[in-house]
Write a protein that holds these residues in place. Structure first.
Motif, PDB file in Angstrom:
ATOM      1  N   LEU A 200     -13.928  -1.139   6.351  1.00  0.00           N
ATOM      2  CA  LEU A 200     -14.196   0.291   6.524  1.00  0.00           C
ATOM      3  C   LEU A 200     -13.400   1.152   5.549  1.00  0.00           C
ATOM      4  O   LEU A 200     -13.855   2.208   5.147  1.00  0.00           O
ATOM      5  CB  LEU A 200     -13.889   0.718   7.964  1.00  0.00           C
ATOM      6  CG  LEU A 200     -14.813   0.176   9.039  1.00  0.00           C
ATOM      7  CD1 LEU A 200     -14.343   0.667  10.406  1.00  0.00           C
ATOM      8  CD2 LEU A 200     -16.240   0.603   8.794  1.00  0.00           C
ATOM      9  N   ASP A 201     -12.218   0.699   5.176  1.00  0.00           N
ATOM     10  CA  ASP A 201     -11.364   1.407   4.224  1.00  0.00           C
ATOM     11  C   ASP A 201     -11.200   2.872   4.637  1.00  0.00           C
ATOM     12  O   ASP A 201     -11.519   3.800   3.887  1.00  0.00           O
ATOM     13  CB  ASP A 201     -11.913   1.286   2.811  1.00  0.00           C
ATOM     14  CG  ASP A 201     -10.851   1.590   1.767  1.00  0.00           C
ATOM     15  OD1 ASP A 201      -9.662   1.412   2.069  1.00  0.00           O
ATOM     16  OD2 ASP A 201     -11.220   2.016   0.654  1.00  0.00           O
ATOM     17  N   ILE A 202     -10.705   3.077   5.837  1.00  0.00           N
ATOM     18  CA  ILE A 202     -10.501   4.420   6.387  1.00  0.00           C
ATOM     19  C   ILE A 202      -9.388   5.111   5.602  1.00  0.00           C
ATOM     20  O   ILE A 202      -8.356   4.518   5.299  1.00  0.00           O
ATOM     21  CB  ILE A 202     -10.134   4.331   7.887  1.00  0.00           C
ATOM     22  CG1 ILE A 202     -11.261   3.624   8.646  1.00  0.00           C
ATOM     23  CG2 ILE A 202      -9.873   5.713   8.456  1.00  0.00           C
ATOM     24  CD1 ILE A 202     -10.922   3.303  10.084  1.00  0.00           C
ATOM     25  N   GLU A 203      -9.603   6.363   5.285  1.00  0.00           N
ATOM     26  CA  GLU A 203      -8.646   7.110   4.470  1.00  0.00           C
ATOM     27  C   GLU A 203      -7.468   7.656   5.272  1.00  0.00           C
ATOM     28  O   GLU A 203      -6.551   8.207   4.694  1.00  0.00           O
ATOM     29  CB  GLU A 203      -9.366   8.265   3.764  1.00  0.00           C
ATOM     30  CG  GLU A 203     -10.375   7.809   2.722  1.00  0.00           C
ATOM     31  CD  GLU A 203      -9.740   7.046   1.578  1.00  0.00           C
ATOM     32  OE1 GLU A 203      -8.596   7.370   1.192  1.00  0.00           O
ATOM     33  OE2 GLU A 203     -10.379   6.103   1.081  1.00  0.00           O
ATOM     34  N   SER A 204      -7.494   7.543   6.582  1.00  0.00           N
ATOM     35  CA  SER A 204      -6.383   8.037   7.402  1.00  0.00           C
ATOM     36  C   SER A 204      -5.125   7.230   7.120  1.00  0.00           C
ATOM     37  O   SER A 204      -5.185   6.062   6.728  1.00  0.00           O
ATOM     38  CB  SER A 204      -6.728   7.927   8.881  1.00  0.00           C
ATOM     39  OG  SER A 204      -7.868   8.681   9.181  1.00  0.00           O
ATOM     40  N   GLU A 205      -4.002   7.888   7.327  1.00  0.00           N
ATOM     41  CA  GLU A 205      -2.737   7.217   7.051  1.00  0.00           C
ATOM     42  C   GLU A 205      -1.936   7.023   8.333  1.00  0.00           C
ATOM     43  O   GLU A 205      -2.009   7.826   9.266  1.00  0.00           O
ATOM     44  CB  GLU A 205      -1.910   8.030   6.058  1.00  0.00           C
ATOM     45  CG  GLU A 205      -2.487   8.024   4.665  1.00  0.00           C
ATOM     46  CD  GLU A 205      -1.570   8.681   3.659  1.00  0.00           C
ATOM     47  OE1 GLU A 205      -0.486   9.165   4.054  1.00  0.00           O
ATOM     48  OE2 GLU A 205      -1.931   8.701   2.483  1.00  0.00           O
ATOM     49  N   LEU A 206      -1.191   5.943   8.367  1.00  0.00           N
ATOM     50  CA  LEU A 206      -0.292   5.631   9.465  1.00  0.00           C
ATOM     51  C   LEU A 206       0.979   5.072   8.847  1.00  0.00           C
ATOM     52  O   LEU A 206       0.922   4.123   8.043  1.00  0.00           O
ATOM     53  CB  LEU A 206      -0.936   4.613  10.415  1.00  0.00           C
ATOM     54  CG  LEU A 206      -0.176   4.239  11.666  1.00  0.00           C
ATOM     55  CD1 LEU A 206      -0.068   5.459  12.595  1.00  0.00           C
ATOM     56  CD2 LEU A 206      -0.870   3.115  12.395  1.00  0.00           C
ATOM     57  N   PHE A 207       2.116   5.663   9.157  1.00  0.00           N
ATOM     58  CA  PHE A 207       3.407   5.289   8.550  1.00  0.00           C
ATOM     59  C   PHE A 207       3.379   5.422   7.035  1.00  0.00           C
ATOM     60  O   PHE A 207       4.002   4.642   6.312  1.00  0.00           O
ATOM     61  CB  PHE A 207       3.814   3.860   8.935  1.00  0.00           C
ATOM     62  CG  PHE A 207       3.939   3.630  10.411  1.00  0.00           C
ATOM     63  CD1 PHE A 207       4.786   4.415  11.182  1.00  0.00           C
ATOM     64  CD2 PHE A 207       3.215   2.639  11.029  1.00  0.00           C
ATOM     65  CE1 PHE A 207       4.895   4.207  12.542  1.00  0.00           C
ATOM     66  CE2 PHE A 207       3.325   2.418  12.388  1.00  0.00           C
ATOM     67  CZ  PHE A 207       4.172   3.207  13.154  1.00  0.00           C
ATOM     68  N   GLY A 208       2.625   6.390   6.520  1.00  0.00           N
ATOM     69  CA  GLY A 208       2.596   6.652   5.091  1.00  0.00           C
ATOM     70  C   GLY A 208       1.693   5.725   4.285  1.00  0.00           C
ATOM     71  O   GLY A 208       1.701   5.769   3.064  1.00  0.00           O
ATOM     72  N   MET A 209       0.928   4.878   4.941  1.00  0.00           N
ATOM     73  CA  MET A 209       0.016   3.965   4.248  1.00  0.00           C
ATOM     74  C   MET A 209      -1.354   4.078   4.889  1.00  0.00           C
ATOM     75  O   MET A 209      -1.487   4.552   6.011  1.00  0.00           O
ATOM     76  CB  MET A 209       0.495   2.512   4.359  1.00  0.00           C
ATOM     77  CG  MET A 209       1.801   2.224   3.694  1.00  0.00           C
ATOM     78  SD  MET A 209       2.261   0.492   3.857  1.00  0.00           S
ATOM     79  CE  MET A 209       2.815   0.457   5.539  1.00  0.00           C
ATOM     80  N   GLN A 210      -2.370   3.590   4.172  1.00  0.00           N
ATOM     81  CA  GLN A 210      -3.693   3.545   4.782  1.00  0.00           C
ATOM     82  C   GLN A 210      -3.662   2.633   6.001  1.00  0.00           C
ATOM     83  O   GLN A 210      -2.876   1.686   6.070  1.00  0.00           O
ATOM     84  CB  GLN A 210      -4.731   3.030   3.788  1.00  0.00           C
ATOM     85  CG  GLN A 210      -5.103   4.022   2.729  1.00  0.00           C
ATOM     86  CD  GLN A 210      -6.217   3.492   1.844  1.00  0.00           C
ATOM     87  OE1 GLN A 210      -6.528   2.307   1.873  1.00  0.00           O
ATOM     88  NE2 GLN A 210      -6.797   4.374   1.060  1.00  0.00           N
ATOM     89  N   ILE A 211      -4.543   2.901   6.944  1.00  0.00           N
ATOM     90  CA  ILE A 211      -4.545   2.159   8.209  1.00  0.00           C
ATOM     91  C   ILE A 211      -4.773   0.662   7.981  1.00  0.00           C
ATOM     92  O   ILE A 211      -4.165  -0.166   8.645  1.00  0.00           O
ATOM     93  CB  ILE A 211      -5.599   2.745   9.170  1.00  0.00           C
ATOM     94  CG1 ILE A 211      -5.113   4.098   9.651  1.00  0.00           C
ATOM     95  CG2 ILE A 211      -5.859   1.822  10.333  1.00  0.00           C
ATOM     96  CD1 ILE A 211      -5.981   4.775  10.658  1.00  0.00           C
TER      97      ILE A 211
END
Length: 93
Positions: free
Chosen positions: A51-62
């Motif tokens: 899916l390559d979601i653009e949202s970030e978690l801990f400063g990186m992509q999910i």
């Protein structure tokens, strides 16, 4: 009537001796859940990477965050499976 009860008890005793120990039966159930969890983890990681979601978690992509968190969990699951099989499966053989 007494003969029936004794034959039932004899059958139960012989069946109990053939069956695996309680620990081995519990391990078989737990192993199934662990394997199911590991398969589910791999599928989720695959879906997140596709899916390559653009949202970030801990400063990186999910997808990257999930891989970094998921890899140690996967390795720990494999180690638990190996150690559990050694402990509970080698008793009968």
């Amino acid at each position: 009537m007494r003969e029936k009860v004794s034959s039932v008890l004899k059958n139960a005793a012989s069946e109990a001796s053939r069956n695996a120990s309680d620990e081995e039966q519990i391990w078989d159930s737990l192993r199934g859940f662990i394997v199911f969890g590991l398969i589910l983890e791999v599928l989720i990681l695959f879906i997140l990477s596709v899916l390559d979601i653009e949202s970030e978690l801990f400063g990186m992509q999910i997808a990257y965050t999930a891989a970094i968190i998921g890899a140690p969990i996967f390795i720990l699951g494999i180690i638990i499976l190996i150690l559990g099989n050694r402990k509970f499966k080698s008793q009968n053989h």
